[in-house]
Design a protein around this motif. Structure first.
Motif, PDB file in Angstrom:
ATOM      1  N   UNK A 386       0.773  -1.128  -0.035  1.00  0.00           N
ATOM      2  CA  UNK A 386       0.029   0.000  -0.092  1.00  0.00           C
ATOM      3  C   UNK A 386       0.920   1.290   0.044  1.00  0.00           C
ATOM      4  N   UNK A 387       0.765   1.982  -0.820  1.00  0.00           N
ATOM      5  CA  UNK A 387       1.444   3.323  -1.086  1.00  0.00           C
ATOM      6  C   UNK A 387       0.099   4.599  -1.054  1.00  0.00           C
ATOM      7  N   UNK A 388       0.520   5.406  -0.310  1.00  0.00           N
ATOM      8  CA  UNK A 388      -0.562   6.642   0.022  1.00  0.00           C
ATOM      9  C   UNK A 388       0.352   7.913  -0.116  1.00  0.00           C
ATOM     10  N   UNK A 389       0.086   8.743  -1.289  1.00  0.00           N
ATOM     11  CA  UNK A 389       0.848   9.899  -1.197  1.00  0.00           C
ATOM     12  C   UNK A 389      -0.309  11.163  -1.685  1.00  0.00           C
ATOM     13  N   UNK A 390       0.626  12.218  -2.069  1.00  0.00           N
ATOM     14  CA  UNK A 390      -0.413  13.363  -2.089  1.00  0.00           C
ATOM     15  C   UNK A 390      -1.084  13.794  -0.739  1.00  0.00           C
ATOM     16  N   UNK A 410       2.971   5.706   3.804  1.00  0.00           N
ATOM     17  CA  UNK A 410       2.177   7.176   3.701  1.00  0.00           C
ATOM     18  C   UNK A 410       3.284   8.089   3.530  1.00  0.00           C
ATOM     19  N   UNK A 411       3.172   9.026   2.654  1.00  0.00           N
ATOM     20  CA  UNK A 411       3.928  10.083   2.350  1.00  0.00           C
ATOM     21  C   UNK A 411       3.503  11.399   2.027  1.00  0.00           C
ATOM     22  N   UNK A 435       7.487  12.520   4.921  1.00  0.00           N
ATOM     23  CA  UNK A 435       6.937  14.065   4.537  1.00  0.00           C
ATOM     24  C   UNK A 435       6.412  14.519   5.694  1.00  0.00           C
ATOM     25  N   UNK A 436       5.057  14.945   5.516  1.00  0.00           N
ATOM     26  CA  UNK A 436       4.257  15.331   6.413  1.00  0.00           C
ATOM     27  C   UNK A 436       2.908  14.564   6.656  1.00  0.00           C
ATOM     28  N   UNK A 437       3.089  13.153   6.384  1.00  0.00           N
ATOM     29  CA  UNK A 437       2.240  12.237   6.511  1.00  0.00           C
ATOM     30  C   UNK A 437       1.817  11.959   7.982  1.00  0.00           C
ATOM     31  N   UNK A 438       0.688  11.370   7.988  1.00  0.00           N
ATOM     32  CA  UNK A 438       0.085  10.835   9.121  1.00  0.00           C
ATOM     33  C   UNK A 438      -0.299   9.528   9.077  1.00  0.00           C
ATOM     34  N   UNK A 439       0.242   8.668  10.109  1.00  0.00           N
ATOM     35  CA  UNK A 439      -0.176   7.230   9.949  1.00  0.00           C
ATOM     36  C   UNK A 439      -0.639   6.874  11.377  1.00  0.00           C
ATOM     37  N   UNK A 440      -1.635   6.351  11.383  1.00  0.00           N
ATOM     38  CA  UNK A 440      -2.642   5.972  12.625  1.00  0.00           C
ATOM     39  C   UNK A 440      -2.721   4.525  12.538  1.00  0.00           C
ATOM     40  N   UNK A 441      -2.173   3.633  13.409  1.00  0.00           N
ATOM     41  CA  UNK A 441      -2.260   2.315  13.343  1.00  0.00           C
ATOM     42  C   UNK A 441      -2.714   1.914  14.821  1.00  0.00           C
ATOM     43  N   UNK A 442      -3.804   0.539  14.793  1.00  0.00           N
ATOM     44  CA  UNK A 442      -4.183  -0.078  15.775  1.00  0.00           C
ATOM     45  C   UNK A 442      -4.244  -1.472  15.515  1.00  0.00           C
ATOM     46  N   UNK A 454       8.631  -0.582  11.984  1.00  0.00           N
ATOM     47  CA  UNK A 454       7.729   0.616  11.815  1.00  0.00           C
ATOM     48  C   UNK A 454       8.921   1.854  11.679  1.00  0.00           C
ATOM     49  N   UNK A 455       8.882   2.758  10.810  1.00  0.00           N
ATOM     50  CA  UNK A 455       9.752   3.884  10.534  1.00  0.00           C
ATOM     51  C   UNK A 455       8.832   5.118  10.259  1.00  0.00           C
ATOM     52  N   UNK A 456       9.506   6.228  10.837  1.00  0.00           N
ATOM     53  CA  UNK A 456       8.837   7.599  10.740  1.00  0.00           C
ATOM     54  C   UNK A 456      10.102   8.482  10.283  1.00  0.00           C
ATOM     55  N   UNK A 457       9.997   9.308   9.274  1.00  0.00           N
ATOM     56  CA  UNK A 457      10.862  10.260   8.846  1.00  0.00           C
ATOM     57  C   UNK A 457      10.227  11.541   8.454  1.00  0.00           C
TER      58      UNK A 457
END
Length: 567
Positions: A386-390, A410-411, A435-442, A454-457
């Protein structure tokens, strides 16, 4: 009792020299008539009235009725024709003006005209016959076409218009310059037919037409195999399409039901829905589409259930403010992305299985671009599941990603919501936000990553709760740059690597692990000072010594070096 008449150009006892004279005699008696015609070529225009049967004595093809120009046969009453060849130019070769007309084992050749014209309130049956060059036109009439052959029509082979009701069965239609069958503001049933080599859509339904296509074979079409437009309705069942530009097209408010049909090697798309077109597609198969197997664009809104997509380039694409609901879909062995949602479009995917494709789901566009994925499996992908951008938004529920590069990414300004999902055996990582993305995981589970879980940049925000990262070779969770977020009630298990490597901007709440946690604050990158050249002042083209310059200053300070020189 039927009166019999015999026609022969060679003459004889009780023989009429031409068909017209026999028809005149029959009309004078006013009884049902059988006119038997000896072999030959008859240069006549026939007007048939009453209950009359015209038959070739020596069988089909032995009698030719020909005119250089104009109509060959006009029928008024109850007329049947057996075994005649009717040839005309620049007019309606055969016309049913009132009553009924039946042609069997006959042939009609029309040069620059209409082969057969069934006028309003008439009924025409065409059986075991051949039509060359011209079209058969049903206008406000009823008709039955069985076991016929239509060859090289100059426009449409069969046209059903103005409220007509026609059935076309077990026939062959080939080489039409326009459509094989066109249905406009009328009703038609096409079953067991083969259509090939048409210049435009092999079967066209327009202007609120009602079209049913069953058990047909369509191939080598320059445009669509089947096209529904302008609020047309109907169904397609058990039909096979090969080598069309588009397997089936739906546009401008049309809404057909398509079941158990196969679209193979379509040069562009298998299923194409656009411009407010709808449609329900069940248990269909699209194989080796040149561009997109299932394409919804420009306001299209199909529902696709129980379909298989194999080979080809892109599996499902929803673009340009379109919609779509896709349930029980299998996608395999593509060269491009399996599922794509772009540019203000919205799609729902349920019970989807994707195997051996470079990418699983790709979304891109503004905030109106969204996809919901439930109960899906992405397996053996090269890049990402899964790739989520824009600014697009994706929600995953019960999704498994197995054997690939990155599970979920997600980016930019995208948003990804993950619920009860699982990532296994990936080479790069389980889930990443950048980027400025938001990842919410449960309840996210990552197992067997060869790098990170898991990675955040960058400036992404990761909010991860009740999640587990097991046997990640390098690190369970890692955060870089200005990435922020939190890990709540999470666990990192395994025997190698680190549990968490973070930058000080992430809250670790109830983290369970036996592996090390490393806090590594990333310093801002030092940049060289900016040099500004201000040329608002004197410009020297050679060395200058001992000069003091100042402008727009209230005070000037001069520093002197130890050797007395000024700086």
């Amino acid at each position: 009792m039927v009166a019999k008449y015999f026609v022969s150009p060679r003459g004889g006892r009780r023989t009429y020299p031409d068909i017209t004279s026999a028809l005149s005699a029959a009309a004078a008696r006013g009884r049902a008539a059988l006119i038997e015609i000896a072999p030959g070529r008859y240069e006549e225009a026939l007007t048939v009235r009453g209950e009359v049967r015209l038959a070739a004595v020596d069988g089909p093809g032995s009698v030719l009725v020909n005119r250089a120009r104009g109509a060959v046969l006009d029928a008024f009453g109850s007329v049947s024709v057996h075994g005649l060849v009717l040839i005309g130019r620049e007019a309606d070769v055969v016309s049913c003006r009132t009553g009924t007309l039946t042609l069997e084992h006959s042939e009609i050749r029309a040069h620059n005209g209409v082969s057969l014209h069934a006028r309003p309130n008439t009924a025409v049956t065409l059986r075991d016959s051949a039509i060359l060059h011209g079209r058969v036109l049903f206008a406000g009439s009823s008709g039955l076409v069985e076991r016929c052959r239509f060859t090289d029509a100059a426009d449409n082979a069969v046209a059903v218009i103005e409220g007509a009701r026609v059935s076309v069965r077990d026939s062959w239609i080939g080489g039409s310059r326009l459509h094989g069958v066109r249905v406009s503001d009328a009703q038609a049933e096409i079953s067991g037919c083969e259509l090939t080599g048409t210049g435009k859509a092999a079967v066209m339904a327009d202007t609120r037409a009602e079209l049913t296509v069953t058990g047909c074979v369509i191939g080598a079409v320059h445009a669509e195999a089947i096209m529904f437009i302008e609020q047309s309705r109907g169904s397609v069942d058990g039909t096979r399409v090969t080598d069309a530009q588009h397997g089936i097209g739906v546009a401008s408010g049309a809404d057909p039901v398509v079941r158990r049909s196969t679209f193979t090697e379509c040069r562009d798309t298998g299923i194409n829905v656009q411009t407010s077109g709808r449609g329900r597609f069940e248990e269909c198969e699209v194989v080796a589409a040149g561009n997109v197997a299932v394409f919804s664009t420009k306001g299209g809104a199909p529902e696709v259930h129980g379909c298989r997509i194999a080979q080809g380039n892109v599996g499902i694409a929803v673009t340009a403010a379109a919609r779509g609901r896709f349930t029980r879909i299998g996608v395999e062995d593509l060269t491009g992305v399996a599922l794509r949602v772009l540019d203000e479009s919205r799609a729902v995917f349920e019970q989807v299985r994707v195997e051996r494709c470079p990418s699983g789901l790709e979304t891109r566009g503004n905030g109106g671009t969204a996809a919901d994925v439930t109960d899906a499996v992405f397996r053996d992908f090269d890049m990402s599941a899964v790739e989520v951008v824009g600014q697009s938004r994706v929600t995953l529920r019960g999704v498994t990603a197995e054997r690939g590069g990155v599970g979920f990414g997600v980016g930019e300004d995208g948003q990804l919501f993950v619920h009860d999902c699982d990532v296994r055996t990936v080479s790069a990582g389980g889930a990443i936000g950048f980027g400025k993305a938001r990842l919410v995981a449960r309840n996210l589970t990552v197992t067997g990553s060869e790098a990170f879980g898991l990675c955040g940049k960058d400036s992404a925000y990761l909010d991860v709760v009740e999640s587990e990262f097991t046997d990640c070779a390098a690190v369970g969770a890692t955060f870089h740059d200005a990435c922020a977020g939190r890990l709540v009630n999470c666990s990192v298990n395994g025997t190698q690597g680190m549990a968490v490597q973070h930058n000080g901007y992430v809250d670790l709440v109830s983290l369970s692990t036996s592996l090390p946690v490393v806090k590594q604050i990333t310093k801002p990158v030092e940049r060289p000072p900016t040099i500004v050249n201000n040329f608002y002042g004197p410009v020297f083209n050679a060395a200058v010594y001992g000069a003091q310059l100042a402008w727009n200053n209230n005070s000037v300070q001069q520093q002197t070096d130890e050797d007395g020189s000024g700086t």
